[in-house]
Design a protein around this motif. Structure first.
Motif, PDB file in Angstrom:
ATOM      1  N   LEU A  66       1.749   6.732   7.438  1.00  0.00           N
ATOM      2  CA  LEU A  66       0.664   5.990   8.089  1.00  0.00           C
ATOM      3  C   LEU A  66      -0.660   6.739   7.975  1.00  0.00           C
ATOM      4  O   LEU A  66      -1.681   6.171   7.586  1.00  0.00           O
ATOM      5  CB  LEU A  66       0.995   5.762   9.565  1.00  0.00           C
ATOM      6  N   LEU A  67      -0.616   8.018   8.292  1.00  0.00           N
ATOM      7  CA  LEU A  67      -1.832   8.837   8.248  1.00  0.00           C
ATOM      8  C   LEU A  67      -2.365   8.944   6.826  1.00  0.00           C
ATOM      9  O   LEU A  67      -3.554   8.760   6.565  1.00  0.00           O
ATOM     10  CB  LEU A  67      -1.529  10.231   8.816  1.00  0.00           C
ATOM     11  N   ARG A  68      -1.450   9.194   5.908  1.00  0.00           N
ATOM     12  CA  ARG A  68      -1.832   9.369   4.506  1.00  0.00           C
ATOM     13  C   ARG A  68      -2.484   8.091   3.964  1.00  0.00           C
ATOM     14  O   ARG A  68      -3.541   8.143   3.314  1.00  0.00           O
ATOM     15  CB  ARG A  68      -0.577   9.692   3.702  1.00  0.00           C
ATOM     16  N   ASP A  69      -1.864   6.944   4.267  1.00  0.00           N
ATOM     17  CA  ASP A  69      -2.419   5.680   3.783  1.00  0.00           C
ATOM     18  C   ASP A  69      -3.793   5.430   4.383  1.00  0.00           C
ATOM     19  O   ASP A  69      -4.698   4.941   3.703  1.00  0.00           O
ATOM     20  CB  ASP A  69      -1.484   4.522   4.148  1.00  0.00           C
ATOM     21  N   ARG A  70      -3.945   5.774   5.661  1.00  0.00           N
ATOM     22  CA  ARG A  70      -5.223   5.540   6.317  1.00  0.00           C
ATOM     23  C   ARG A  70      -6.312   6.431   5.704  1.00  0.00           C
ATOM     24  O   ARG A  70      -7.432   5.979   5.445  1.00  0.00           O
ATOM     25  CB  ARG A  70      -5.073   5.830   7.820  1.00  0.00           C
ATOM     26  N   VAL A  71      -5.954   7.681   5.464  1.00  0.00           N
ATOM     27  CA  VAL A  71      -6.907   8.620   4.858  1.00  0.00           C
ATOM     28  C   VAL A  71      -7.311   8.137   3.470  1.00  0.00           C
ATOM     29  O   VAL A  71      -8.509   8.071   3.130  1.00  0.00           O
ATOM     30  CB  VAL A  71      -6.292  10.036   4.785  1.00  0.00           C
ATOM     31  N   LEU A  72      -6.338   7.769   2.663  1.00  0.00           N
ATOM     32  CA  LEU A  72      -6.637   7.322   1.295  1.00  0.00           C
ATOM     33  C   LEU A  72      -7.452   6.040   1.307  1.00  0.00           C
ATOM     34  O   LEU A  72      -8.370   5.864   0.507  1.00  0.00           O
ATOM     35  CB  LEU A  72      -5.344   7.149   0.497  1.00  0.00           C
ATOM     36  N   LYS A  73      -7.124   5.148   2.243  1.00  0.00           N
ATOM     37  CA  LYS A  73      -7.886   3.905   2.372  1.00  0.00           C
ATOM     38  C   LYS A  73      -9.358   4.197   2.695  1.00  0.00           C
ATOM     39  O   LYS A  73     -10.272   3.626   2.088  1.00  0.00           O
ATOM     40  CB  LYS A  73      -7.253   3.052   3.481  1.00  0.00           C
ATOM     41  N   MET A 119       0.827  -1.211   0.000  1.00  0.00           N
ATOM     42  CA  MET A 119       0.000   0.000   0.000  1.00  0.00           C
ATOM     43  C   MET A 119       0.861   1.261   0.000  1.00  0.00           C
ATOM     44  O   MET A 119       0.724   2.120  -0.850  1.00  0.00           O
ATOM     45  CB  MET A 119      -0.913  -0.028   1.239  1.00  0.00           C
ATOM     46  N   ALA A 120       1.821   1.293   0.934  1.00  0.00           N
ATOM     47  CA  ALA A 120       2.695   2.462   1.011  1.00  0.00           C
ATOM     48  C   ALA A 120       3.516   2.601  -0.261  1.00  0.00           C
ATOM     49  O   ALA A 120       3.668   3.693  -0.799  1.00  0.00           O
ATOM     50  CB  ALA A 120       3.611   2.347   2.218  1.00  0.00           C
ATOM     51  N   LYS A 121       4.010   1.472  -0.755  1.00  0.00           N
ATOM     52  CA  LYS A 121       4.800   1.509  -1.992  1.00  0.00           C
ATOM     53  C   LYS A 121       3.960   1.996  -3.159  1.00  0.00           C
ATOM     54  O   LYS A 121       4.406   2.784  -3.973  1.00  0.00           O
ATOM     55  CB  LYS A 121       5.341   0.111  -2.296  1.00  0.00           C
ATOM     56  N   LEU A 122       2.729   1.486  -3.208  1.00  0.00           N
ATOM     57  CA  LEU A 122       1.808   1.912  -4.273  1.00  0.00           C
ATOM     58  C   LEU A 122       1.629   3.418  -4.244  1.00  0.00           C
ATOM     59  O   LEU A 122       1.745   4.094  -5.263  1.00  0.00           O
ATOM     60  CB  LEU A 122       0.455   1.214  -4.088  1.00  0.00           C
ATOM     61  N   ILE A 123       1.387   3.925  -3.057  1.00  0.00           N
ATOM     62  CA  ILE A 123       1.117   5.361  -2.937  1.00  0.00           C
ATOM     63  C   ILE A 123       2.368   6.174  -3.224  1.00  0.00           C
ATOM     64  O   ILE A 123       2.303   7.237  -3.826  1.00  0.00           O
ATOM     65  CB  ILE A 123       0.520   5.680  -1.560  1.00  0.00           C
ATOM     66  N   MET A 153     -12.017  18.004  -3.900  1.00  0.00           N
ATOM     67  CA  MET A 153     -10.620  18.205  -4.303  1.00  0.00           C
ATOM     68  C   MET A 153      -9.845  18.401  -3.013  1.00  0.00           C
ATOM     69  O   MET A 153      -9.903  19.464  -2.400  1.00  0.00           O
ATOM     70  CB  MET A 153     -10.483  19.427  -5.193  1.00  0.00           C
ATOM     71  N   ILE A 154      -9.130  17.375  -2.592  1.00  0.00           N
ATOM     72  CA  ILE A 154      -8.503  17.378  -1.273  1.00  0.00           C
ATOM     73  C   ILE A 154      -6.998  17.596  -1.385  1.00  0.00           C
ATOM     74  O   ILE A 154      -6.296  16.843  -2.057  1.00  0.00           O
ATOM     75  CB  ILE A 154      -8.764  16.050  -0.538  1.00  0.00           C
ATOM     76  N   ASP A 155      -6.545  18.636  -0.729  1.00  0.00           N
ATOM     77  CA  ASP A 155      -5.105  18.914  -0.656  1.00  0.00           C
ATOM     78  C   ASP A 155      -4.521  18.061   0.464  1.00  0.00           C
ATOM     79  O   ASP A 155      -4.841  18.251   1.638  1.00  0.00           O
ATOM     80  CB  ASP A 155      -4.901  20.405  -0.360  1.00  0.00           C
ATOM     81  N   ILE A 156      -3.671  17.103   0.080  1.00  0.00           N
ATOM     82  CA  ILE A 156      -3.091  16.220   1.097  1.00  0.00           C
ATOM     83  C   ILE A 156      -1.626  16.559   1.361  1.00  0.00           C
ATOM     84  O   ILE A 156      -0.889  15.758   1.923  1.00  0.00           O
ATOM     85  CB  ILE A 156      -3.215  14.731   0.709  1.00  0.00           C
ATOM     86  N   SER A 157      -1.201  17.762   0.967  1.00  0.00           N
ATOM     87  CA  SER A 157       0.226  18.093   1.092  1.00  0.00           C
ATOM     88  C   SER A 157       0.702  18.040   2.546  1.00  0.00           C
ATOM     89  O   SER A 157       1.835  17.656   2.823  1.00  0.00           O
ATOM     90  CB  SER A 157       0.521  19.464   0.479  1.00  0.00           C
ATOM     91  N   THR A 158      -0.182  18.427   3.470  1.00  0.00           N
ATOM     92  CA  THR A 158       0.211  18.440   4.881  1.00  0.00           C
ATOM     93  C   THR A 158       0.492  17.041   5.411  1.00  0.00           C
ATOM     94  O   THR A 158       1.385  16.841   6.230  1.00  0.00           O
ATOM     95  CB  THR A 158      -0.902  19.087   5.738  1.00  0.00           C
ATOM     96  N   ILE A 159      -0.286  16.052   4.941  1.00  0.00           N
ATOM     97  CA  ILE A 159      -0.133  14.691   5.472  1.00  0.00           C
ATOM     98  C   ILE A 159       0.677  13.791   4.545  1.00  0.00           C
ATOM     99  O   ILE A 159       0.857  12.611   4.812  1.00  0.00           O
ATOM    100  CB  ILE A 159      -1.501  14.035   5.752  1.00  0.00           C
ATOM    101  N   ARG A 160       1.168  14.366   3.457  1.00  0.00           N
ATOM    102  CA  ARG A 160       1.828  13.551   2.446  1.00  0.00           C
ATOM    103  C   ARG A 160       3.061  12.816   2.949  1.00  0.00           C
ATOM    104  O   ARG A 160       3.347  11.685   2.528  1.00  0.00           O
ATOM    105  CB  ARG A 160       2.200  14.450   1.265  1.00  0.00           C
ATOM    106  N   SER A 161       3.787  13.440   3.829  1.00  0.00           N
ATOM    107  CA  SER A 161       5.017  12.808   4.327  1.00  0.00           C
ATOM    108  C   SER A 161       4.750  11.883   5.506  1.00  0.00           C
ATOM    109  O   SER A 161       5.634  11.129   5.914  1.00  0.00           O
ATOM    110  CB  SER A 161       6.027  13.888   4.713  1.00  0.00           C
ATOM    111  N   ASP A 162       3.536  11.947   6.061  1.00  0.00           N
ATOM    112  CA  ASP A 162       3.166  11.049   7.165  1.00  0.00           C
ATOM    113  C   ASP A 162       2.523   9.803   6.561  1.00  0.00           C
ATOM    114  O   ASP A 162       1.320   9.736   6.343  1.00  0.00           O
ATOM    115  CB  ASP A 162       2.185  11.771   8.104  1.00  0.00           C
TER     116      ASP A 162
END
Lengths: 126, 126
Positions: free
Chosen positions: A79-86, A1-5, A68-77
């Motif tokens: 775990l959080l980013r994967d959970r949000v996208l999931k 998942m993380a690799k995919l993202i 249209m969601i700006d995910i720049s703030t969580i992009r480097s996190d």
């Protein structure tokens, strides 16, 4: 998942959207023609910074709105980013909507009946 | 018109979208659930570089599709940019859609029944 993202979003975050803030087009002279017309679907611009915001975003998609969601703030996190996208993908699968990343740190999420065209309409650069 | 658009798009073009190319989210494992479902509305990503492309873009809006148009290439060409935006606004007024600029050099154009929410859903930064 993380690799995919990682593959999805690319490795170089440094040139991301920090500097180009959202700039609204003030079309007031046109809006006087258009105002007070209720719409079936709204495009809503959001920025996500923590997991508690996901519920509200999901509700918007269930309500038939496009995000249209700006995910720049969580992009480097990761775990959080994967959970949000999931969580967002779960809604998309549920309502038969769509999800795609565009322009670095923006994710588009669509409700039932709206799909994201993967082929570029015009311009071969991307 | 030019002044309005300058105000709209802001003065500093230098930090624009040259470096952050569109990055598609490859959600192949989700798309096998979703594929082959026709949609009423598509979100189409386009890049405009000359006036001849406007007709095709207008037709997409008349067809009921949502456009995300990258105008970074024509942003510094005031005459061309104003003409393109004028043409797009004409369609929006015609079909009672909506138009707004987001993220620097991207303009969203919507068809009948779809509006762009001007208030940010989440995140007070913008």
């Amino acid at each position: 998942m993380a690799k995919l993202i990682d593959k999805i979003l690319g490795g170089n975050v440094k040139s991301a959207t920090i500097a180009d803030d959202y700039t609204e087009i003030d079309l007031s002279k046109y809006e006087e023609v258009l105002e007070d017309e209720p719409a079936e679907t709204y495009i809503k611009i959001a920025e996500i910074t923590n997991i508690n915001q996901v519920a509200a975003l999901k509700q918007e998609v269930y309500n038939g709105n496009i995000l249209m969601i700006d995910i720049s703030t969580i992009r480097s996190d990761e775990l959080l980013r994967d959970r949000v996208l999931k969580e967002l993908k779960d809604v998309v699968v549920d309502v038969h909507g769509d999800i795609a990343g565009v322009k670095g740190s923006t994710v588009i999420v669509t409700p039932t009946g709206v799909k994201i065209d993967r082929s570029k309409l015009i311009g071969g650069r991307y």
